[in-house]
Design a protein around this motif. Structure first.
Motif, PDB file in Angstrom:
ATOM      1  N   THR A  11       0.821  -1.206   0.000  1.00 21.37           N
ATOM      2  CA  THR A  11       0.000   0.000   0.000  1.00 21.37           C
ATOM      3  C   THR A  11       0.852   1.252   0.000  1.00 21.37           C
ATOM      4  O   THR A  11       0.393   2.319  -0.414  1.00 21.37           O
ATOM      5  CB  THR A  11      -0.920   0.014   1.226  1.00 21.37           C
ATOM      6  OG1 THR A  11      -0.130  -0.114   2.412  1.00 21.37           O
ATOM      7  CG2 THR A  11      -1.917  -1.135   1.178  1.00 21.37           C
ATOM      8  N   ARG A  12       2.103   1.152   0.468  1.00 20.07           N
ATOM      9  CA  ARG A  12       2.978   2.322   0.449  1.00 20.07           C
ATOM     10  C   ARG A  12       3.236   2.808  -0.968  1.00 20.07           C
ATOM     11  O   ARG A  12       3.400   4.007  -1.212  1.00 20.07           O
ATOM     12  CB  ARG A  12       4.302   2.005   1.145  1.00 20.07           C
ATOM     13  CG  ARG A  12       4.166   1.755   2.638  1.00 20.07           C
ATOM     14  CD  ARG A  12       5.503   1.345   3.216  1.00 20.07           C
ATOM     15  NE  ARG A  12       5.979   0.127   2.588  1.00 20.07           N
ATOM     16  CZ  ARG A  12       7.260  -0.261   2.585  1.00 20.07           C
ATOM     17  NH1 ARG A  12       8.177   0.493   3.141  1.00 20.07           N
ATOM     18  NH2 ARG A  12       7.615  -1.393   2.016  1.00 20.07           N
ATOM     19  N   PHE A 135      11.342   6.913   6.286  1.00 20.93           N
ATOM     20  CA  PHE A 135      10.109   6.141   6.307  1.00 20.93           C
ATOM     21  C   PHE A 135      10.344   4.642   6.495  1.00 20.93           C
ATOM     22  O   PHE A 135       9.500   3.831   6.109  1.00 20.93           O
ATOM     23  CB  PHE A 135       9.325   6.407   5.010  1.00 20.93           C
ATOM     24  CG  PHE A 135       8.916   7.852   4.868  1.00 20.93           C
ATOM     25  CD1 PHE A 135       7.820   8.348   5.542  1.00 20.93           C
ATOM     26  CD2 PHE A 135       9.661   8.725   4.082  1.00 20.93           C
ATOM     27  CE1 PHE A 135       7.454   9.683   5.428  1.00 20.93           C
ATOM     28  CE2 PHE A 135       9.308  10.059   3.961  1.00 20.93           C
ATOM     29  CZ  PHE A 135       8.195  10.544   4.641  1.00 20.93           C
ATOM     30  N   THR A 136      11.477   4.283   7.068  1.00 19.73           N
ATOM     31  CA  THR A 136      11.805   2.877   7.313  1.00 19.73           C
ATOM     32  C   THR A 136      12.319   2.728   8.733  1.00 19.73           C
ATOM     33  O   THR A 136      13.128   3.539   9.198  1.00 19.73           O
ATOM     34  CB  THR A 136      12.884   2.387   6.323  1.00 19.73           C
ATOM     35  OG1 THR A 136      12.476   2.663   4.979  1.00 19.73           O
ATOM     36  CG2 THR A 136      13.109   0.897   6.477  1.00 19.73           C
ATOM     37  N   ASP A 137      11.880   1.690   9.404  1.00 19.68           N
ATOM     38  CA  ASP A 137      12.343   1.399  10.754  1.00 19.68           C
ATOM     39  C   ASP A 137      13.871   1.283  10.755  1.00 19.68           C
ATOM     40  O   ASP A 137      14.429   0.446  10.040  1.00 19.68           O
ATOM     41  CB  ASP A 137      11.720   0.081  11.215  1.00 19.68           C
ATOM     42  CG  ASP A 137      12.030  -0.262  12.660  1.00 19.68           C
ATOM     43  OD1 ASP A 137      12.960   0.332  13.243  1.00 19.68           O
ATOM     44  OD2 ASP A 137      11.350  -1.150  13.202  1.00 19.68           O
ATOM     45  N   PRO A 138      14.574   2.126  11.503  1.00 20.19           N
ATOM     46  CA  PRO A 138      16.038   2.060  11.493  1.00 20.19           C
ATOM     47  C   PRO A 138      16.586   0.713  11.939  1.00 20.19           C
ATOM     48  O   PRO A 138      17.684   0.319  11.524  1.00 20.19           O
ATOM     49  CB  PRO A 138      16.469   3.193  12.433  1.00 20.19           C
ATOM     50  CG  PRO A 138      15.254   3.586  13.182  1.00 20.19           C
ATOM     51  CD  PRO A 138      14.085   3.234  12.344  1.00 20.19           C
ATOM     52  N   GLY A 168      10.238   8.692  17.639  1.00 25.23           N
ATOM     53  CA  GLY A 168      10.001   7.313  17.251  1.00 25.23           C
ATOM     54  C   GLY A 168       9.093   7.235  16.041  1.00 25.23           C
ATOM     55  O   GLY A 168       9.078   8.124  15.188  1.00 25.23           O
ATOM     56  N   CYS A 169       8.316   6.161  15.953  1.00 26.84           N
ATOM     57  CA  CYS A 169       7.437   5.946  14.809  1.00 26.84           C
ATOM     58  C   CYS A 169       6.245   6.897  14.869  1.00 26.84           C
ATOM     59  O   CYS A 169       5.514   6.936  15.860  1.00 26.84           O
ATOM     60  CB  CYS A 169       6.968   4.492  14.787  1.00 26.84           C
ATOM     61  SG  CYS A 169       5.968   4.082  13.348  1.00 26.84           S
ATOM     62  N   LYS A 186       4.244   5.356   7.664  1.00 26.96           N
ATOM     63  CA  LYS A 186       4.989   5.555   8.902  1.00 26.96           C
ATOM     64  C   LYS A 186       6.302   6.270   8.617  1.00 26.96           C
ATOM     65  O   LYS A 186       6.916   6.069   7.577  1.00 26.96           O
ATOM     66  CB  LYS A 186       5.271   4.210   9.562  1.00 26.96           C
ATOM     67  CG  LYS A 186       4.036   3.453  10.004  1.00 26.96           C
ATOM     68  CD  LYS A 186       4.425   2.096  10.584  1.00 26.96           C
ATOM     69  CE  LYS A 186       3.201   1.310  11.019  1.00 26.96           C
ATOM     70  NZ  LYS A 186       3.570  -0.023  11.554  1.00 26.96           N
ATOM     71  N   ARG A 187       6.726   7.099   9.580  1.00 25.48           N
ATOM     72  CA  ARG A 187       8.042   7.722   9.501  1.00 25.48           C
ATOM     73  C   ARG A 187       8.688   7.617  10.891  1.00 25.48           C
ATOM     74  O   ARG A 187       8.000   7.385  11.885  1.00 25.48           O
ATOM     75  CB  ARG A 187       7.949   9.176   9.057  1.00 25.48           C
ATOM     76  CG  ARG A 187       7.342  10.103  10.079  1.00 25.48           C
ATOM     77  CD  ARG A 187       7.330  11.558   9.629  1.00 25.48           C
ATOM     78  NE  ARG A 187       7.053  12.454  10.731  1.00 25.48           N
ATOM     79  CZ  ARG A 187       5.839  12.814  11.140  1.00 25.48           C
ATOM     80  NH1 ARG A 187       4.777  12.364  10.495  1.00 25.48           N
ATOM     81  NH2 ARG A 187       5.685  13.623  12.172  1.00 25.48           N
ATOM     82  N   TRP A 188      10.013   7.785  10.920  1.00 29.10           N
ATOM     83  CA  TRP A 188      10.738   7.666  12.182  1.00 29.10           C
ATOM     84  C   TRP A 188      11.458   8.977  12.482  1.00 29.10           C
ATOM     85  O   TRP A 188      12.335   9.405  11.718  1.00 29.10           O
ATOM     86  CB  TRP A 188      11.720   6.502  12.111  1.00 29.10           C
ATOM     87  CG  TRP A 188      11.042   5.205  12.449  1.00 29.10           C
ATOM     88  CD1 TRP A 188      11.072   4.563  13.644  1.00 29.10           C
ATOM     89  CD2 TRP A 188      10.203   4.416  11.592  1.00 29.10           C
ATOM     90  NE1 TRP A 188      10.306   3.413  13.592  1.00 29.10           N
ATOM     91  CE2 TRP A 188       9.755   3.296  12.349  1.00 29.10           C
ATOM     92  CE3 TRP A 188       9.782   4.543  10.265  1.00 29.10           C
ATOM     93  CZ2 TRP A 188       8.919   2.319  11.814  1.00 29.10           C
ATOM     94  CZ3 TRP A 188       8.947   3.577   9.743  1.00 29.10           C
ATOM     95  CH2 TRP A 188       8.523   2.480  10.515  1.00 29.10           C
TER      96      TRP A 188
END
Length: 233
Positions: A11-12, A135-138, A168-169, A186-188
């Motif tokens: 969906t992204r 936009f990716t979990d580190p 955080g997220c 989502k963004r971090w």
């Protein structure tokens, strides 16, 4: 310039296609009359350039979330092997339309973490400008960046600074029209010192994280967070 046709069922991808509709092509020239240039910030003709990446002609560089390819094209014209990855087909279409004849520029459709996990290329530098690094979990991204970056290579990224207390997220909302709910990605967000700690934890001993101020002539006040990390041996 060519594209990896791997299907992305995410969906992204649709969300970033919606975002692409709101972004015009890069200007034909910048304020100095240059046809290609590097821009780390959200403001035109402002901030440092490609020298942040410490590259030379012949080096390989990866853009995580390359969008319509402006920064990537500039690096290719400087003689680098410039590879980009992006989720949005519409953004990649813009890149092909705007930079059809740039030698050494290669774009792929896909997810940054998946691409890094599957490629055998070791890059001299990896970067992200308001792109996948935001936009990716580190915890997922930093290990694969480290694994695909040569010792002494630079990983650098820019994004908006975090809102105080919102770390955080977080959720980003992308409008999809009056009759549809916005797309959510989502963004971090972290403070500069937290980014430094995270990167050191994942094998980047030399890290700087700075909020670049806006131009003195700009009425807007939000700066740009620029993080630069060097991979250890």
């Amino acid at each position: 310039m060519n594209e990896n046709g791997t299907e992305v069922s995410d969906t992204r991808s649709a969300a970033w296609d919606e975002y692409a509709k709101t972004k015009p092509q890069r200007r034909e020239t910048n304020a100095r009359g240059e046809t290609t240039w590097f821009n780390w910030t959200q403001y035109a003709d402002h901030g440092p350039g490609a020298d942040v990446l410490n590259l030379k002609a012949g080096d390989s560089v990866l853009d995580l979330g390359c969008g319509s390819g402006g920064n990537l094209a500039h690096l290719a014209t400087l003689g680098m092997k410039a590879v980009g990855i992006d989720l949005s087909p519409k953004q990649l279409d813009k890149a092909r339309e705007r930079w059809p004849d740039v030698d050494g520029m290669e774009v792929h459709r896909g997810d940054a973490v998946t691409f890094l996990g599957e490629t055998f290329t070791i890059f001299d530098a990896v970067f992200s400008v308001f792109g996948a690094a935001w936009f990716t979990d580190p915890a997922l991204l930093l290990p694969v960046v480290h694994a695909n970056l040569k010792p002494g290579g630079v990983f650098a990224f820019s994004q908006r600074p975090p809102v105080e207390g919102c770390y955080g997220c977080q959720a980003s909302y992308i409008p999809r029209g009056e009759d549809e709910d916005p797309a959510i990605v989502k963004r971090w967000d972290y403070e500069p010192e937290i980014w430094c700690s995270l990167l050191k934890e994942y094998g980047f001993p030399d890290v700087t994280a700075t909020v670049l101020p806006t131009s003195k002539n700009d009425k807007r006040t939000m700066g740009t967070l620029l993080v630069r990390a060097v991979r250890g041996d």
